[in-house]
Design a protein around this motif. Structure first.
Motif, PDB file in Angstrom:
ATOM      1  N   TYR A 164       0.848  -1.187   0.000  1.00  0.00           N
ATOM      2  CA  TYR A 164       0.000   0.000   0.000  1.00  0.00           C
ATOM      3  C   TYR A 164       0.878   1.229   0.000  1.00  0.00           C
ATOM      4  O   TYR A 164       1.747   1.387   0.854  1.00  0.00           O
ATOM      5  CB  TYR A 164      -0.909   0.006   1.233  1.00  0.00           C
ATOM      6  N   GLU A 178       1.299   4.917   0.767  1.00  0.00           N
ATOM      7  CA  GLU A 178       0.610   5.890   1.622  1.00  0.00           C
ATOM      8  C   GLU A 178       0.378   7.225   0.922  1.00  0.00           C
ATOM      9  O   GLU A 178      -0.625   7.878   1.156  1.00  0.00           O
ATOM     10  CB  GLU A 178       1.432   6.163   2.882  1.00  0.00           C
ATOM     11  N   LEU A 179       1.335   7.630   0.094  1.00  0.00           N
ATOM     12  CA  LEU A 179       1.202   8.931  -0.542  1.00  0.00           C
ATOM     13  C   LEU A 179       0.174   8.902  -1.660  1.00  0.00           C
ATOM     14  O   LEU A 179      -0.601   9.834  -1.836  1.00  0.00           O
ATOM     15  CB  LEU A 179       2.557   9.409  -1.070  1.00  0.00           C
ATOM     16  N   THR A 186      -9.434   6.257   3.775  1.00  0.00           N
ATOM     17  CA  THR A 186      -8.470   5.161   3.859  1.00  0.00           C
ATOM     18  C   THR A 186      -8.749   4.242   5.050  1.00  0.00           C
ATOM     19  O   THR A 186      -8.629   3.018   4.956  1.00  0.00           O
ATOM     20  CB  THR A 186      -7.043   5.740   3.983  1.00  0.00           C
ATOM     21  N   MET A 208      -3.372   6.928   7.356  1.00  0.00           N
ATOM     22  CA  MET A 208      -2.538   6.912   6.157  1.00  0.00           C
ATOM     23  C   MET A 208      -2.607   5.553   5.470  1.00  0.00           C
ATOM     24  O   MET A 208      -2.328   5.438   4.285  1.00  0.00           O
ATOM     25  CB  MET A 208      -1.083   7.239   6.524  1.00  0.00           C
ATOM     26  N   VAL A 209      -2.941   4.509   6.235  1.00  0.00           N
ATOM     27  CA  VAL A 209      -2.957   3.133   5.731  1.00  0.00           C
ATOM     28  C   VAL A 209      -4.258   2.484   6.218  1.00  0.00           C
ATOM     29  O   VAL A 209      -4.639   2.676   7.373  1.00  0.00           O
ATOM     30  CB  VAL A 209      -1.735   2.358   6.273  1.00  0.00           C
ATOM     31  N   PRO A 210      -4.955   1.734   5.344  1.00  0.00           N
ATOM     32  CA  PRO A 210      -6.218   1.110   5.769  1.00  0.00           C
ATOM     33  C   PRO A 210      -6.043   0.239   7.011  1.00  0.00           C
ATOM     34  O   PRO A 210      -5.026  -0.447   7.165  1.00  0.00           O
ATOM     35  CB  PRO A 210      -6.619   0.251   4.562  1.00  0.00           C
ATOM     36  N   SER A 214      -0.058  -2.818   8.971  1.00  0.00           N
ATOM     37  CA  SER A 214       0.781  -1.655   9.278  1.00  0.00           C
ATOM     38  C   SER A 214      -0.012  -0.364   9.424  1.00  0.00           C
ATOM     39  O   SER A 214       0.546   0.714   9.302  1.00  0.00           O
ATOM     40  CB  SER A 214       1.811  -1.490   8.166  1.00  0.00           C
ATOM     41  N   SER A 215      -1.295  -0.464   9.713  1.00  0.00           N
ATOM     42  CA  SER A 215      -2.123   0.748   9.771  1.00  0.00           C
ATOM     43  C   SER A 215      -1.892   1.575  11.022  1.00  0.00           C
ATOM     44  O   SER A 215      -1.671   1.056  12.113  1.00  0.00           O
ATOM     45  CB  SER A 215      -3.600   0.372   9.704  1.00  0.00           C
ATOM     46  N   ASP A 216      -2.005   2.891  10.855  1.00  0.00           N
ATOM     47  CA  ASP A 216      -1.971   3.843  11.962  1.00  0.00           C
ATOM     48  C   ASP A 216      -3.379   4.131  12.498  1.00  0.00           C
ATOM     49  O   ASP A 216      -3.547   4.970  13.384  1.00  0.00           O
ATOM     50  CB  ASP A 216      -1.311   5.152  11.516  1.00  0.00           C
ATOM     51  N   ASN A 261      -1.809  11.281  13.858  1.00  0.00           N
ATOM     52  CA  ASN A 261      -0.463  10.851  14.176  1.00  0.00           C
ATOM     53  C   ASN A 261       0.080  11.497  15.440  1.00  0.00           C
ATOM     54  O   ASN A 261       1.226  11.951  15.484  1.00  0.00           O
ATOM     55  CB  ASN A 261       0.451  11.061  12.964  1.00  0.00           C
ATOM     56  N   GLY A 297       3.076  13.704   2.825  1.00  0.00           N
ATOM     57  CA  GLY A 297       1.923  12.979   3.358  1.00  0.00           C
ATOM     58  C   GLY A 297       1.621  13.303   4.811  1.00  0.00           C
ATOM     59  O   GLY A 297       0.766  12.682   5.418  1.00  0.00           O
ATOM     60  N   VAL A 298       2.323  14.296   5.361  1.00  0.00           N
ATOM     61  CA  VAL A 298       2.200  14.602   6.788  1.00  0.00           C
ATOM     62  C   VAL A 298       1.300  15.821   7.009  1.00  0.00           C
ATOM     63  O   VAL A 298       1.372  16.795   6.264  1.00  0.00           O
ATOM     64  CB  VAL A 298       3.603  14.867   7.376  1.00  0.00           C
ATOM     65  N   LEU A 341       4.615   2.774  14.044  1.00  0.00           N
ATOM     66  CA  LEU A 341       3.390   2.265  13.426  1.00  0.00           C
ATOM     67  C   LEU A 341       2.304   3.349  13.444  1.00  0.00           C
ATOM     68  O   LEU A 341       1.564   3.520  12.466  1.00  0.00           O
ATOM     69  CB  LEU A 341       2.904   1.019  14.182  1.00  0.00           C
ATOM     70  N   GLY A 342       2.211   4.080  14.525  1.00  0.00           N
ATOM     71  CA  GLY A 342       1.244   5.177  14.632  1.00  0.00           C
ATOM     72  C   GLY A 342       1.672   6.404  13.838  1.00  0.00           C
ATOM     73  O   GLY A 342       0.956   7.389  13.790  1.00  0.00           O
ATOM     74  N   ARG A 343       2.849   6.304  13.206  1.00  0.00           N
ATOM     75  CA  ARG A 343       3.405   7.433  12.441  1.00  0.00           C
ATOM     76  C   ARG A 343       3.372   8.712  13.280  1.00  0.00           C
ATOM     77  O   ARG A 343       3.078   9.802  12.771  1.00  0.00           O
ATOM     78  CB  ARG A 343       2.629   7.618  11.125  1.00  0.00           C
ATOM     79  N   SER A 344       3.704   8.543  14.569  1.00  0.00           N
ATOM     80  CA  SER A 344       3.668   9.672  15.492  1.00  0.00           C
ATOM     81  C   SER A 344       4.603  10.787  15.040  1.00  0.00           C
ATOM     82  O   SER A 344       5.758  10.553  14.687  1.00  0.00           O
ATOM     83  CB  SER A 344       4.069   9.212  16.891  1.00  0.00           C
ATOM     84  N   ARG A 345       4.064  12.005  15.044  1.00  0.00           N
ATOM     85  CA  ARG A 345       4.840  13.180  14.657  1.00  0.00           C
ATOM     86  C   ARG A 345       5.133  14.059  15.861  1.00  0.00           C
ATOM     87  O   ARG A 345       5.490  15.230  15.718  1.00  0.00           O
ATOM     88  CB  ARG A 345       4.074  13.988  13.607  1.00  0.00           C
ATOM     89  N   LEU A 405      -1.795  -0.301  21.052  1.00  0.00           N
ATOM     90  CA  LEU A 405      -1.639   0.840  20.152  1.00  0.00           C
ATOM     91  C   LEU A 405      -2.745   1.868  20.389  1.00  0.00           C
ATOM     92  O   LEU A 405      -2.508   3.078  20.354  1.00  0.00           O
ATOM     93  CB  LEU A 405      -1.671   0.354  18.699  1.00  0.00           C
TER      94      LEU A 405
END
Lengths: 166, 166, 166, 166
Positions: free
Chosen positions: A19, A21-22, C14, C110-112, C117-119, C143, C159-160, D39-43, D121
């Motif tokens: 997948y 992401e962008l 998503t 960002m990911v289903p 690997s989804s958030d 995020n 993508g952020v 995984l959470g794409r934490s920013r 998570l």
């Protein structure tokens, strides 16, 4: 049983879709086969070779000839080909008709490995077993079953592989 | 290849351990084998029979005799036994020495199926393939490989199944 | 802290995309939000209402007006809106400009969720917390961070989500 | 909202338990918190500090004093403490009674993160949000809810965190 050396020829297909992401869509990055072998804690001596990473609906005859060439040229007698399910039966026929003195098992997945619900790991495990035990010939391993290359088709309505029957 | 009917005899082991939220430890609830067959989208006609749900370190000789009886009594010619890895080789010897006219494949997992990182689905896929293709006899399928019942042991230091050698 | 009643308004995005095995592509079946709340063992009193299941790139102004109407009409004072990330900032502006006397948190993924690997679960957990603690207004939770509706945009290159700055 | 710097103090607990393949049991290797943040794409700007990796049933008063010291000594005003659920309420009382001028959120998980079915998570996502928004004080965040340090207990029968009531 002796542990024969095996080669896995990767062509892409659902198996290996990731997948993005962008872009928000499925595409190919790199094959997940090495990661799947690690997850399965595979103790076989296996070579993984990526021939191409394509959707099997986009495969032309030149792609299938490359698969056949790779099967012919590989030093191993036992081979697995990972492949998209939509045209898997067509590649099986090209490879099978060549009658190589090898055991060649084509396999795929209905759901990408990167999904939690993928059948990929199960199919890879069974393909590795079939490739070690079946006689020379070309076979299709899907969802626990194994088919001869000249008697298999994907049922478009149900998504299930079955014998051609008749 | 014809799709032979298969029976899976469940005995427990790491394969089937679940996490108990209240107790904070691993224990047995029910076998995950039916769910694993669904995830693998298995199209084989398979009977799943739970003989017991025990840690293989707690297996006594009576347990192994029950496994042997179930193998003998099953109407199917092709059987899989899911088993804890710690004493899997001992049960294989009890079953193998009986010399039943059946193909019997024992398999297990290093990590419980309920963990994301389990090798269980891979091992189940390969066990199903080995059970369909190997001749009569008792076999152990682990991590892509298959061993004869009288030439296999679990290496305690590495956790890997291997031939006894010598 | 008292456990305020919360409503989750589902719009798709998503977050909720599923993989269709027969078509080999991502599409909407039903929202995964109830399953995610079960996985998170959420003990909040939450109502889940599916307004629509669309890709946010396909949202027109009429869709955004329906989201606003649903926010206005909901009996709860605290609301979450699950939304595709591509136009999340546009819907946030429509809802935010209305100045409703409610705390409204838009979130996405960002990911289903159906990918390993989804958030999504992380974002849903934080959105539920932000919705319980932030004052009235419209917010975007992504995020780990939380943004005001009038100072957030999705950076197309990375993508952020980030502040508009300036 | 400005993105405050946050520190996560790791103490172990169910959150961080791993499955040991050789021993066949749950134990601590390293904290999964960094992987969960990825995984959470934490920013968020987050520091992760492992104080200890213990089962909370094995925590003595000296362990709780170390947690309190780390909270007091940390340069950040906003802190998360990951903790086993069995004695989480006891540590919350030690930290809460100190009345530090900080927002401190204790959280845990009912199921280890390494299991597919973990609530970890979700809880981490909500803890990060609560830590950013709640006033100074010590809080317990579990399963979507947030409790004051002096009004929370784990219900032993149901495994659920609840107010002490009365």
């Amino acid at each position: 049983m002796d542990t024969a050396a095996l080669r896995i020829l990767v062509t892409g297909g659902t198996f290996d879709k990731s997948y993005d992401e962008l872009e928000g869509r499925l595409l190919f990055k790199a094959s997940h086969v090495p990661e799947m072998l690690r997850l399965g804690r595979s103790r076989l001596r296996v070579e993984v070779e990526t021939l191409m990473l394509v959707d099997s609906l986009e495969m032309a005859d030149t792609h299938r000839q490359r698969v056949l060439s790779a099967c012919r040229g590989a030093p191993e007698e036992r081979l697995i080909v990972t492949h998209g399910t939509d045209t898997l039966e067509l590649t099986a026929r090209v490879v099978g008709a060549a009658g190589l003195p090898k055991t060649i098992v084509l396999t795929g997945a209905m759901v990408p490995y990167t999904f939690g619900s993928s059948d990929g790991l199960f199919n890879l495990g069974s393909a590795l077993a079939f490739a070690q035990t079946l006689p020379h010939g070309t076979w299709v391993a899907m969802n626990g079953r194994c088919f001869r290359w000249d008697d298999v088709r994907k049922n478009r309505a149900s998504g299930v592989f079955e014998e051609c029957g008749g």
